[in-house]
Design a protein around this motif. Structure first.
Motif, PDB file in Angstrom:
ATOM      1  N   VAL A 249       0.834  -1.207   0.000  1.00  0.00           N
ATOM      2  CA  VAL A 249       0.000   0.000   0.000  1.00  0.00           C
ATOM      3  C   VAL A 249       0.867   1.255   0.000  1.00  0.00           C
ATOM      4  O   VAL A 249       0.638   2.198  -0.760  1.00  0.00           O
ATOM      5  N   GLU A 250       1.891   1.243   0.832  1.00  0.00           N
ATOM      6  CA  GLU A 250       2.738   2.434   0.939  1.00  0.00           C
ATOM      7  C   GLU A 250       3.527   2.682  -0.348  1.00  0.00           C
ATOM      8  O   GLU A 250       3.662   3.819  -0.778  1.00  0.00           O
ATOM      9  N   VAL A 251       4.041   1.628  -0.951  1.00  0.00           N
ATOM     10  CA  VAL A 251       4.796   1.789  -2.206  1.00  0.00           C
ATOM     11  C   VAL A 251       3.860   2.278  -3.311  1.00  0.00           C
ATOM     12  O   VAL A 251       4.194   3.199  -4.066  1.00  0.00           O
ATOM     13  N   THR A 252       2.670   1.679  -3.373  1.00  0.00           N
ATOM     14  CA  THR A 252       1.720   2.090  -4.413  1.00  0.00           C
ATOM     15  C   THR A 252       1.389   3.573  -4.270  1.00  0.00           C
ATOM     16  O   THR A 252       1.380   4.326  -5.242  1.00  0.00           O
ATOM     17  N   ARG A 253       1.154   3.964  -3.030  1.00  0.00           N
ATOM     18  CA  ARG A 253       0.705   5.335  -2.794  1.00  0.00           C
ATOM     19  C   ARG A 253       1.831   6.342  -2.984  1.00  0.00           C
ATOM     20  O   ARG A 253       1.655   7.380  -3.607  1.00  0.00           O
ATOM     21  N   ARG A 254       2.987   6.034  -2.449  1.00  0.00           N
ATOM     22  CA  ARG A 254       4.059   7.027  -2.465  1.00  0.00           C
ATOM     23  C   ARG A 254       4.757   7.104  -3.809  1.00  0.00           C
ATOM     24  O   ARG A 254       5.169   8.171  -4.238  1.00  0.00           O
ATOM     25  N   ARG A 255       4.906   5.956  -4.448  1.00  0.00           N
ATOM     26  CA  ARG A 255       5.738   5.985  -5.645  1.00  0.00           C
ATOM     27  C   ARG A 255       4.925   6.132  -6.931  1.00  0.00           C
ATOM     28  O   ARG A 255       5.388   6.688  -7.907  1.00  0.00           O
ATOM     29  N   PHE A 256       3.698   5.599  -6.924  1.00  0.00           N
ATOM     30  CA  PHE A 256       2.965   5.542  -8.186  1.00  0.00           C
ATOM     31  C   PHE A 256       1.653   6.328  -8.210  1.00  0.00           C
ATOM     32  O   PHE A 256       1.286   6.861  -9.240  1.00  0.00           O
ATOM     33  N   MET A 257       0.918   6.348  -7.121  1.00  0.00           N
ATOM     34  CA  MET A 257      -0.406   6.975  -7.157  1.00  0.00           C
ATOM     35  C   MET A 257      -0.586   7.908  -5.956  1.00  0.00           C
ATOM     36  O   MET A 257      -1.212   7.541  -4.968  1.00  0.00           O
ATOM     37  N   PRO A 258      -0.066   9.129  -6.065  1.00  0.00           N
ATOM     38  CA  PRO A 258      -0.109  10.039  -4.914  1.00  0.00           C
ATOM     39  C   PRO A 258      -1.531  10.377  -4.456  1.00  0.00           C
ATOM     40  O   PRO A 258      -1.731  10.736  -3.305  1.00  0.00           O
ATOM     41  N   ASP A 259      -2.517  10.277  -5.356  1.00  0.00           N
ATOM     42  CA  ASP A 259      -3.878  10.636  -4.934  1.00  0.00           C
ATOM     43  C   ASP A 259      -4.646   9.457  -4.359  1.00  0.00           C
ATOM     44  O   ASP A 259      -5.853   9.555  -4.131  1.00  0.00           O
ATOM     45  N   LEU A 260      -3.958   8.381  -4.129  1.00  0.00           N
ATOM     46  CA  LEU A 260      -4.614   7.212  -3.538  1.00  0.00           C
ATOM     47  C   LEU A 260      -4.959   7.487  -2.073  1.00  0.00           C
ATOM     48  O   LEU A 260      -4.166   8.036  -1.333  1.00  0.00           O
ATOM     49  N   LYS A 261      -6.168   7.124  -1.698  1.00  0.00           N
ATOM     50  CA  LYS A 261      -6.589   7.302  -0.297  1.00  0.00           C
ATOM     51  C   LYS A 261      -6.789   5.933   0.363  1.00  0.00           C
ATOM     52  O   LYS A 261      -7.282   5.006  -0.275  1.00  0.00           O
ATOM     53  N   ILE A 262      -6.409   5.860   1.632  1.00  0.00           N
ATOM     54  CA  ILE A 262      -6.723   4.656   2.400  1.00  0.00           C
ATOM     55  C   ILE A 262      -8.082   4.876   3.034  1.00  0.00           C
ATOM     56  O   ILE A 262      -8.231   5.693   3.938  1.00  0.00           O
ATOM     57  N   HIS A 263      -9.063   4.174   2.526  1.00  0.00           N
ATOM     58  CA  HIS A 263     -10.429   4.408   2.993  1.00  0.00           C
ATOM     59  C   HIS A 263     -10.659   3.761   4.353  1.00  0.00           C
ATOM     60  O   HIS A 263     -11.265   4.341   5.234  1.00  0.00           O
ATOM     61  N   GLU A 264     -10.150   2.563   4.515  1.00  0.00           N
ATOM     62  CA  GLU A 264     -10.405   1.838   5.760  1.00  0.00           C
ATOM     63  C   GLU A 264      -9.363   0.736   5.944  1.00  0.00           C
ATOM     64  O   GLU A 264      -8.889   0.154   4.975  1.00  0.00           O
ATOM     65  N   ILE A 265      -9.023   0.476   7.203  1.00  0.00           N
ATOM     66  CA  ILE A 265      -8.160  -0.658   7.513  1.00  0.00           C
ATOM     67  C   ILE A 265      -8.866  -1.488   8.566  1.00  0.00           C
ATOM     68  O   ILE A 265      -9.254  -0.964   9.614  1.00  0.00           O
TER      69      ILE A 265
END
Lengths: 116, 116
Positions: free
Chosen positions: B48-64
C-alpha cells in the motif's frame, strides 16, 4: 517522542506486549497506542487480536494508521531509507471494563497503581 | 469469496502486488481491497505504501480492518487455529475516469501513464 500510553512492538513474544497493553488499561488509560515498524507489524496485529479476543472483549479499535518514516541508516553513511509503520489506537470504556479470568480487586501491575 | 477487486498478498515480491493494484485501478475500479494473513500483513502494508508514495499520490486509504479467522488445519486433523488477517481498502477519486470497458483514454496516474 512516544506517548506514555504507547506500546512499541519489537522482537519479544506476543504475550509480552499483550501484558503491556492490559497493564496500561489497568493503570487507568482509556487509550493505548500500539506501534510497530517493518516486520513487527504482523506481530502488532497479533497483539491487538489476542488482547481483544482473549482478555478484553470490550476493547475497541479506534483507529489504524499506516505510514512511511524516513530513517537515516548508520551503516550506509546516513543514507535515508523508507520504513513502514503502523499505529493502532485501542480504546476501552473504563466504566464497563472487565478482564476475563481476573477478580475485580486484583491489580495486574506490581506496585498497585490504582485504576479510576 | 474474494471480490474481483481484491489483491491477496502472498509470498511474491512487493512489486508484484503493487502492479496488481495499479492494474485494477487502471481497469476502472474505484476501490481495491488488499488482503493478507499472518506474516504477509507487513508486506500488505508495504504494498500500500509503495503504491501510494511511488505511483499513485492521490490514492486514499479508505479503511483498515483487522480480524481473526478460524481455519481448520489439514495437518492436525481439522483442529481449528486462529489466523490474523488485515484488509486495507484503497480508493481513488476518479473524477474524469471512464467506466470499465469504455474506450476513452484517461491518464489515471500523475506523471502521465495512459490507460488502454
Amino acid at each position: 517522542m512516544a506517548r506514555d500510553n504507547s506500546v512499541l512492538i519489537g522482537k519479544k513474544t506476543v504475550m509480552n506486549y499483550v501484558l503491556a497493553c492490559i497493564s496500561l488499561f489497568h493503570a487507568g488509560e482509556n487509550e493505548v497506542f500500539v506501534k510497530a515498524r517493518c516486520r513487527a507489524i504482523s506481530r502488532a496485529v497479533n497483539v491487538v487480536e489476542v488482547t481483544r479476543r482473549r482478555f478484553m472483549p470490550d476493547l475497541k479499535i479506534h483507529e489504524i494508521g499506516i505510514s512511511t518514516d524516513q530513517l537515516a541508516s548508520f551503516q550506509e553513511g546516513g543514507a535515508l531509507s523508507n520504513v513502514i509503520t503502523i499505529e493502532i489506537t485501542l480504546e476501552v470504556n473504563q466504566k464497563n471494563t472487565t478482564l476475563k479470568g481476573s477478580t475485580a480487586t486484583t491489580p495486574l501491575i506490581q506496585g498497585g497503581q490504582e485504576t479510576e
